[in-house]
Design a protein around this motif. Structure first.
Motif, PDB file in Angstrom:
ATOM      1  N   ILE A  76       1.175  -1.013   0.049  1.00 26.88           N
ATOM      2  CA  ILE A  76      -0.314  -0.257  -0.254  1.00 26.88           C
ATOM      3  C   ILE A  76       0.607   1.659  -0.091  1.00 26.88           C
ATOM      4  N   ASP A  77       2.103   1.381   1.133  1.00 19.06           N
ATOM      5  CA  ASP A  77       2.614   2.570   0.951  1.00 19.06           C
ATOM      6  C   ASP A  77       3.296   2.515  -0.620  1.00 19.06           C
ATOM      7  N   THR A  78       3.604   1.363  -1.109  1.00 14.37           N
ATOM      8  CA  THR A  78       4.619   1.825  -2.446  1.00 14.37           C
ATOM      9  C   THR A  78       4.082   1.537  -3.206  1.00 14.37           C
ATOM     10  N   ALA A  79       2.313   1.599  -3.636  1.00 17.38           N
ATOM     11  CA  ALA A  79       1.229   2.455  -3.986  1.00 17.38           C
ATOM     12  C   ALA A  79       0.903   3.688  -3.977  1.00 17.38           C
ATOM     13  N   GLU A  80       1.128   4.107  -2.852  1.00 15.83           N
ATOM     14  CA  GLU A  80       1.050   5.420  -2.389  1.00 15.83           C
ATOM     15  C   GLU A  80       2.351   6.606  -3.318  1.00 15.83           C
ATOM     16  N   LEU A  81       2.915   5.684  -2.902  1.00 13.95           N
ATOM     17  CA  LEU A  81       4.748   6.133  -3.512  1.00 13.95           C
ATOM     18  C   LEU A  81       4.911   6.610  -4.437  1.00 13.95           C
ATOM     19  N   SER A  83       1.764   7.278  -6.536  1.00 18.41           N
ATOM     20  CA  SER A  83       1.194   7.783  -6.636  1.00 18.41           C
ATOM     21  C   SER A  83       1.334   9.897  -6.477  1.00 18.41           C
ATOM     22  N   ALA A  84       1.992   9.395  -5.711  1.00 16.03           N
ATOM     23  CA  ALA A  84       2.890  10.597  -5.140  1.00 16.03           C
ATOM     24  C   ALA A  84       3.901  11.405  -6.156  1.00 16.03           C
ATOM     25  N   GLU A  85       4.962  10.125  -6.298  1.00 15.81           N
ATOM     26  CA  GLU A  85       5.225  10.706  -7.567  1.00 15.81           C
ATOM     27  C   GLU A  85       4.538  11.025  -8.903  1.00 15.81           C
ATOM     28  N   LEU A  86       3.762  10.260  -9.403  1.00 16.28           N
ATOM     29  CA  LEU A  86       2.985  10.233 -10.229  1.00 16.28           C
ATOM     30  C   LEU A  86       2.905  11.783 -10.633  1.00 16.28           C
ATOM     31  N   GLU A  87       1.830  12.285  -8.985  1.00 18.12           N
ATOM     32  CA  GLU A  87       1.119  13.919  -9.730  1.00 18.12           C
ATOM     33  C   GLU A  87       2.605  14.620  -9.572  1.00 18.12           C
ATOM     34  N   ASN A  88       3.986  14.001  -8.689  1.00 15.77           N
ATOM     35  CA  ASN A  88       4.952  15.361  -9.700  1.00 15.77           C
ATOM     36  C   ASN A  88       5.295  15.633 -10.596  1.00 15.77           C
ATOM     37  N   LEU A  89       5.864  14.355 -11.225  1.00 13.50           N
ATOM     38  CA  LEU A  89       5.652  14.187 -12.627  1.00 13.50           C
ATOM     39  C   LEU A  89       4.809  15.177 -13.040  1.00 13.50           C
ATOM     40  N   VAL A  90       3.956  15.407 -13.075  1.00 18.05           N
ATOM     41  CA  VAL A  90       2.773  15.487 -14.128  1.00 18.05           C
ATOM     42  C   VAL A  90       2.861  17.627 -13.644  1.00 18.05           C
ATOM     43  N   ARG A  91       3.215  17.559 -12.502  1.00 17.79           N
ATOM     44  CA  ARG A  91       3.908  19.117 -11.383  1.00 17.79           C
ATOM     45  C   ARG A  91       4.540  19.524 -12.553  1.00 17.79           C
ATOM     46  N   TRP A  92       5.746  18.673 -12.069  1.00 19.62           N
ATOM     47  CA  TRP A  92       7.445  19.089 -12.573  1.00 19.62           C
ATOM     48  C   TRP A  92       6.223  19.492 -14.554  1.00 19.62           C
TER      49      TRP A  92
END
Length: 305
Positions: A76-81, A83-92
C-alpha cells in the motif's frame, strides 16, 4: 441459517485455498449458523457467506502471519508513493513547459522585432542604429542557444545520458572563454580575479556551462558590478559575485529547485541553477549560494587539477 459445510466446493474451498499456509495445511474451518439443519442456500445467502468467510479469514491470517500484514502495508505504501511520484511528475511537466515557453519567448521576440525593423521598408534607420540592432539580435541569439543547451542538458540528465570527462583545466581560460562567448549587458562591468596558474580537475564543456549560467544570472538579477574570482584550495572555489539586491532567505533554499521563482521582482531562475548544481556533483564538486552584505555570491567548488 445454514451450515457452510453444506456447500464446501463453492463456499469453503476457495477461502481455505486462498489462505492456506505454505506447508499446505488448512488454517481452519469457518461455520456460519446456529442449527445443524441442512438447507439449500439461495445465491444471495451463499454470496453473503463467502464474503463473511473472506473477511474473517483475512483477519485471522493477518493475525497469525504478521509478515503478510507487513507485506500488505508495504504494498500500500509503495502504491501511494508511486501515486505521489506521478503527481510530482505532472506538476514538473507543467512547470517545465511554462518555464520553456517563458525563457524562449524573450529572445525570440527580440530577434523577430529587430529583424522586422531591419528588413522593413517602412522604417529608415541610420548605420549606427542598424549596428545596434544587429548587436542585439546577436546577443539574443546567444541567449537562445544557451537556453536550448540547458533544456537539452536537463533532458539528458533525466535520462542519465550525460557522462563527464574530467581533465586538468585552467580556470582563467574557462572564464575568458565564457566572457567571450556570452553577450554582455549594457550597464554591467565584469572584473576577473583569477590566478593564471589556477587549475581544476573537471569537464571543460560542463564547467563553462556552469560559469556561463552564473554569469547570465548575475547579468539578469544582479547589480552593475560583477566579480568572477578564483580561490586556490581543496576544493578550488570559483565565485561569481554581484552587488545587487541578493536573494531572500526563503528563496535561497529553493533557487536550485526546478524552475524556482522569487516572490519579489525576479521572474524566475529557470533551469540554469538546478542543472549547474547537478553537473557540479557529477564532477565531484558542488554549487552553493552564499548571501553577502550588499549583494549575492554563487560558489562553484571543484577538485584541484
Amino acid at each position: 441459517m445454514w451450515h457452510v459445510s453444506h456447500t464446501p466446493a463453492k463456499a469453503v474451498a476457495p477461502v481455505m485455498n486462498a489462505f492456506a499456509p505454505p506447508d499446505g495445511n488448512r488454517v481452519g474451518l469457518l461455520a456460519v449458523g446456529d442449527r445443524l439443519a441442512v438447507v439449500d442456500p439461495s445465491p444471495h445467502q451463499l454470496l453473503m457467506a463467502e464474503g463473511i468467510a473472506l473477511v474473517i479469514g483475512l483477519g485471522f491470517v493477518l493475525t497469525i502471519y504478521p509478515d503478510v500484514s507487513g507485506k500488505l502495508s508495504r504494498a500500500i505504501d509503495t502504491a501511494e508513493l508511486h501515486s505521489a511520484e506521478l503527481e510530482n511528475l505532472v506538476r514538473w511537466q507543467r512547470s517545465t513547459t511554462a518555464m520553456v515557453s517563458h525563457e524562449l519567448r524573450t529572445p525570440i521576440t527580440a530577434i523577430r522585432g529587430f529583424a522586422e525593423i531591419l528588413v522593413s521598408a517602412d522604417f529608415e534607420v541610420s548605420d549606427d542604429e542598424r549596428l545596434e540592432y544587429l548587436k542585439t539580435i546577436h546577443a539574443q541569439a546567444i541567449d537562445l542557444g544557451r537556453i536550448i543547451d540547458d533544456i537539452l542538458t536537463a533532458m539528458r540528465l533525466d535520462e542519465r545520458g550525460i557522462a563527464v570527462e574530467n581533465e586538468p583545466l585552467l580556470v582563467a581560460e574557462v572564464v575568458r572563454s565564457v566572457l567571450e562567448g556570452t553577450a554582455s549587458r549594457p550597464g554591467h562591468m565584469v572584473s576577473v580575479e583569477v590566478d593564471p596558474g589556477l587549475t581544476v580537475h573537471a569537464d571543460p564543456h560542463r564547467t563553462r556551462q556552469i560559469v556561463r549560467n552564473l554569469l547570465v544570472n548575475a547579468y539578469k538579477y544582479g547589480g552593475p558590478s560583477i566579480v568572477v574570482r578564483g580561490r586556490d584550495g581543496r576544493p578550488v572555489r570559483i565565485e561569481v559575485e554581484d552587488d545587487g539586491i541578493g536573494i531572500s532567505p526563503e528563496a535561497a533554499d529553493r533557487v536550485f529547485e526546478q524552475y524556482a521563482r522569487e516572490s519579489g521582482g525576479h521572474e524566475g531562475y529557470g533551469l540554469g541553477l538546478p542543472i549547474s548544481r547537478r553537473l557540479a556533483h557529477m564532477m565531484a564538486g558542488d554549487l552553493v549560494y552564499e548571501p553577502i552584505e550588499g549583494g549575492a555570491r554563487f560558489v562553484l567548488t571543484l577538485p584541484p587539477g
